[in-house]
Design a protein around this motif. Sequence first.
Motif, PDB file in Angstrom:
ATOM      1  N   ALA A   1      -0.224   3.729  -7.419  1.00  0.00           N
ATOM      2  CA  ALA A   1      -0.883   2.683  -6.636  1.00  0.00           C
ATOM      3  C   ALA A   1      -0.704   2.952  -5.148  1.00  0.00           C
ATOM      4  CB  ALA A   1      -0.313   1.316  -6.994  1.00  0.00           C
ATOM      5  N   TRP A   2      -1.704   2.583  -4.366  1.00  0.00           N
ATOM      6  CA  TRP A   2      -1.660   2.814  -2.928  1.00  0.00           C
ATOM      7  C   TRP A   2      -0.464   2.119  -2.299  1.00  0.00           C
ATOM      8  CZ3 TRP A   2      -2.562   6.012   0.518  1.00  0.00           C
ATOM      9  CH2 TRP A   2      -2.806   5.698   1.866  1.00  0.00           C
ATOM     10  N   SER A   3      -0.161   0.920  -2.761  1.00  0.00           N
ATOM     11  CA  SER A   3       0.943   0.153  -2.176  1.00  0.00           C
ATOM     12  C   SER A   3       2.298   0.824  -2.396  1.00  0.00           C
ATOM     13  CB  SER A   3       0.961  -1.259  -2.771  1.00  0.00           C
ATOM     14  OG  SER A   3       1.110  -1.207  -4.183  1.00  0.00           O
ATOM     15  N   GLU A   4       2.388   1.743  -3.359  1.00  0.00           N
ATOM     16  CA  GLU A   4       3.642   2.418  -3.670  1.00  0.00           C
ATOM     17  C   GLU A   4       3.746   3.803  -3.038  1.00  0.00           C
ATOM     18  OE1 GLU A   4       3.622   2.598  -7.893  1.00  0.00           O
ATOM     19  OE2 GLU A   4       3.563   0.415  -8.169  1.00  0.00           O
ATOM     20  N   THR A   5       2.668   4.254  -2.379  1.00  0.00           N
ATOM     21  CA  THR A   5       2.590   5.660  -1.994  1.00  0.00           C
ATOM     22  C   THR A   5       3.594   6.041  -0.909  1.00  0.00           C
ATOM     23  OG1 THR A   5       0.272   5.778  -2.675  1.00  0.00           O
ATOM     24  CG2 THR A   5       1.048   7.466  -1.153  1.00  0.00           C
ATOM     25  N   PHE A   6       3.695   5.256   0.147  1.00  0.00           N
ATOM     26  CA  PHE A   6       4.632   5.623   1.215  1.00  0.00           C
ATOM     27  C   PHE A   6       6.050   5.722   0.676  1.00  0.00           C
ATOM     28  CE2 PHE A   6       7.550   5.157   4.689  1.00  0.00           C
ATOM     29  CZ  PHE A   6       6.979   5.892   5.721  1.00  0.00           C
ATOM     30  N   THR A   7       6.449   4.728  -0.090  1.00  0.00           N
ATOM     31  CA  THR A   7       7.805   4.738  -0.649  1.00  0.00           C
ATOM     32  C   THR A   7       7.990   5.931  -1.580  1.00  0.00           C
ATOM     33  OG1 THR A   7       7.945   2.332  -0.498  1.00  0.00           O
ATOM     34  CG2 THR A   7       9.485   3.426  -1.982  1.00  0.00           C
TER      35      THR A   7
END
Length: 320
Positions: free
Chosen positions: A181-187
């Motif tokens: 998911a995009w919301s998890e990508t940076f982490t």
Amino acid sequence: MVFWALIGTQIAVAKTFKMAIGDAAGGTQWELGTKFRDLMTESSQGKVNIELFPNGQLGNEQDTVNNAAIGLLDFSILAINNVTPFSPTVGLLTMPYLIQSTEEAVELTQGKTGQELTENTIRDAGVRIIGWAYSGFRVLTNSKKPVRSPEDLKGLVIRVPRNEIMIASYQAWGVNPTPMAWSETFTGLQQGVVDGQDNPYITVHAMQFNEVQKYVTNLRYIFSLEPLVISESIFQQQPQELKNMIVDAGKKASEHSVMFLLEKEHQIRRALEQKGMVFYEPADGERIWKEQVVKSVWPKFYSSIGGREQVDKALHVLGR
């Protein structure tokens, strides 16, 4: 349900709409959303306000499609690949190496092809595409090593959206990417769960991926498009005057997005270089990358996008 009162051609009841934006403030999605908001405020003489919620505050991008479809959300700006699961024919615009320039992206989205895809998306997903953010080609970034050929991908864990065409593209290059998911990508990048990802310069900059990525490969396999959608049920509840304002503001905001990309893309690349990112061109003019995916990926998805004739029609429109 909201009812509107009209006095002549003036909107008499003020209304605030909510708009979800997948990316952080500063990217092309934010630029499209703020331009659309300003145009709506101006044309309604201050009676219409659009509240912007960037960086996935209202849920992940696919959630916002669901919520708009059932009338719980007014607007959303999201990556085209997150519309594709709900309206597969828009996957045409994610076929690798179909779009080769910004001009071709505009031609397909603003012409007859784009209108057909909009109608399909209303039918299939319950949302109406009223505008487009143009973000440029999805370049590959990673934290481990320079990548110039598909062979260089070996040993790297690459994040991709949950999009079958993009997954198949990396598989054609010899690796199994990790849908995330995009919301998890940076982490995920920060913690080393994944080594790399692909997105345009503008998104890489807006999301500050330079903090967790070093190497950039200037792939041109997918031109990143982010539609602005409105809930079709909410759109149909509005008086014709407001519908016209929404459609007109979407068109003008899209034109603004093109100019924003053309003006900012090179500046942003320089800024990423200054922050320590190192850029590489694909070997052999990207020929091997292109041959491998066009040969194996295109035929696999003809049926989902409406048949091979849809690709042929798009190529004809583009003069190829």
